[in-house]
Motif scaffolding. Structure first.
Motif, PDB file in Angstrom:
ATOM      1  N   ASP A  15      -0.415   4.125  -2.223  1.00  0.00           N
ATOM      2  CA  ASP A  15      -1.805   4.578  -2.105  1.00  0.00           C
ATOM      3  C   ASP A  15      -1.887   5.701  -1.078  1.00  0.00           C
ATOM      4  O   ASP A  15      -1.669   5.488   0.116  1.00  0.00           O
ATOM      5  CB  ASP A  15      -2.703   3.417  -1.689  1.00  0.00           C
ATOM      6  CG  ASP A  15      -4.180   3.708  -1.922  1.00  0.00           C
ATOM      7  OD1 ASP A  15      -4.600   4.863  -1.700  1.00  0.00           O
ATOM      8  OD2 ASP A  15      -4.915   2.784  -2.309  1.00  0.00           O
ATOM      9  N   PHE A  24       0.789  -1.229   0.000  1.00  0.00           N
ATOM     10  CA  PHE A  24       0.000   0.000   0.000  1.00  0.00           C
ATOM     11  C   PHE A  24       0.823   1.282   0.000  1.00  0.00           C
ATOM     12  O   PHE A  24       0.270   2.375   0.128  1.00  0.00           O
ATOM     13  CB  PHE A  24      -0.934   0.015   1.217  1.00  0.00           C
ATOM     14  CG  PHE A  24      -1.884  -1.137   1.250  1.00  0.00           C
ATOM     15  CD1 PHE A  24      -2.868  -1.276   0.284  1.00  0.00           C
ATOM     16  CD2 PHE A  24      -1.801  -2.099   2.251  1.00  0.00           C
ATOM     17  CE1 PHE A  24      -3.758  -2.334   0.308  1.00  0.00           C
ATOM     18  CE2 PHE A  24      -2.680  -3.163   2.290  1.00  0.00           C
ATOM     19  CZ  PHE A  24      -3.664  -3.288   1.310  1.00  0.00           C
ATOM     20  N   ARG A  33      -4.289   7.077   0.221  1.00  0.00           N
ATOM     21  CA  ARG A  33      -5.370   6.937   1.199  1.00  0.00           C
ATOM     22  C   ARG A  33      -4.945   6.125   2.419  1.00  0.00           C
ATOM     23  O   ARG A  33      -5.654   6.107   3.429  1.00  0.00           O
ATOM     24  CB  ARG A  33      -6.574   6.248   0.547  1.00  0.00           C
ATOM     25  CG  ARG A  33      -7.175   6.990  -0.633  1.00  0.00           C
ATOM     26  CD  ARG A  33      -8.215   6.135  -1.326  1.00  0.00           C
ATOM     27  NE  ARG A  33      -7.618   4.918  -1.881  1.00  0.00           N
ATOM     28  CZ  ARG A  33      -8.313   3.901  -2.397  1.00  0.00           C
ATOM     29  NH1 ARG A  33      -9.635   3.951  -2.423  1.00  0.00           N
ATOM     30  NH2 ARG A  33      -7.687   2.845  -2.892  1.00  0.00           N
TER      31      ARG A  33
END
Length: 320
Positions: free
Chosen positions: A76, A73, A78
């Protein structure tokens, strides 16, 4: 990470996935925290439901779990990742503005059980470690090397409900006087030698005599119940009104703690007519449905889910 471990990660089945997603009721623009990332099965489900403005916060004590989270991740925007116990989630600045959902998947994860070097399983010989964070605190071997016979017996009884706790503790202290107990197989064989095997019930496999003791020592070494209690309080403090708390437990001690926590914030305590009336009770949580268990289809593909219990609660708006 080796190819074998990578395969273990990808094959990991998140327990009660659909029930957890339904319980969290993920909003596209919400902020959610997975306090026990493990190998990310639940986290991926949350992320799939988030929009561009949503946020996912990931925590885990296990450095291998954090390595998986960062590798997958890192790109990403977010997602934020923090290594540490969910007991300290309120100390993370990323939670300061409030959370719309918190997930705790308590207990040891499948990848931890499957890797002999982690020392969680009596079925795989390895170093007697059992720490979820192998760089922090005492290992099981270190604790057993100095704990008193009384303390060992108390841990086995309190966290494992082991009826032979005193006999096992006596055998451990006697053995360590001859040589240190440093391997999982050594401890399992020692326990099996002093505890008679219980006859399995109809339709159930025989339980290894070391099952309860290994569970108890693991819980003690990792301070699992203390962390769970602190984590529940921290989640309650950070949840926004309407936010959801979802907790998966794998044995009665965890589930009882979770059940009592939700009840304490959802129901007024029993009063005493002989005492003056205290301040009116104002609930700050409501239980969402009853405790849930895995269905037959999931149990057929993931037998480890058989002891899982899911409880969900919602944060209420409390007037100032």
């Amino acid at each position: 990470m080796t190819a074998e471990r990578a395969e273990t990660c990808s094959a990991h089945l998140p327990v009660m996935f659909s029930q957890v997603m339904e319980g969290l009721r993920v909003r596209e623009d919400g902020t959610y925290l997975d306090g026990t990332f493990g190998r990310g099965g639940h986290a991926r489900g949350v992320l799939e439901r988030l929009g561009a403005k949503g946020r996912l916060l990931l925590m885990d004590k296990d450095p291998e779990a954090i390595a998986v989270a960062q590798a997958e991740f890192a790109g990403d925007a977010r997602v934020s990742v923090r290594r540490g116990s969910f007991a300290g989630l309120a100390d993370w600045d990323a939670t300061a503005d409030g959370l719309d959902g918190v997930l705790f998947d308590l207990g040891v994860s499948s990848p931890q059980l499957d890797v002999a070097e982690r020392g969680f399983s009596f079925g795989k010989d390895g170093p007697l470690d059992m720490r979820m964070d192998p760089e922090s605190g005492e290992s099981a071997a270190q604790w057993l090397a100095h704990a008193s016979e009384q303390d060992i017996a108390e841990v086995l009884w309190k966290y494992g409900d082991e009826r032979m706790s005193r006999r096992i503790a006596r055998a451990i202290v006697a053995r360590r006087g001859q040589q240190p107990i440093v391997r999982t197989a050594e401890l399992a064989e020692l326990i099996a030698a002093v505890v008679p095997r219980a006859k399995p019930g109809r339709g159930h496999k025989e339980t290894h005599p070391a099952t309860r003791s290994f569970q108890a020592i693991r819980i003690h070494v990792n301070r699992e119940l203390e962390d769970a209690g602190a984590g529940l309080e921290a989640a309650h403090a950070r949840l926004r009104p309407g936010g959801r708390l979802a907790v998966i437990s794998f044995h009665s001690l965890e589930d009882r703690l979770t059940k009592q926590f939700i009840a304490r914030h959802a129901k007024a305590p029993a009063g005493n007519r002989r005492l003056p009336e205290a301040r009116p009770f104002v609930p700050s949580l409501r239980a969402v449905g009853d405790a849930q268990k895995a269905g037959a289809d999931e149990l057929a593909s993931n037998p480890r889910a058989r002891s899982a219990v899911l409880r969900v609660a919602e944060k209420l708006q409390v007037a100032a």
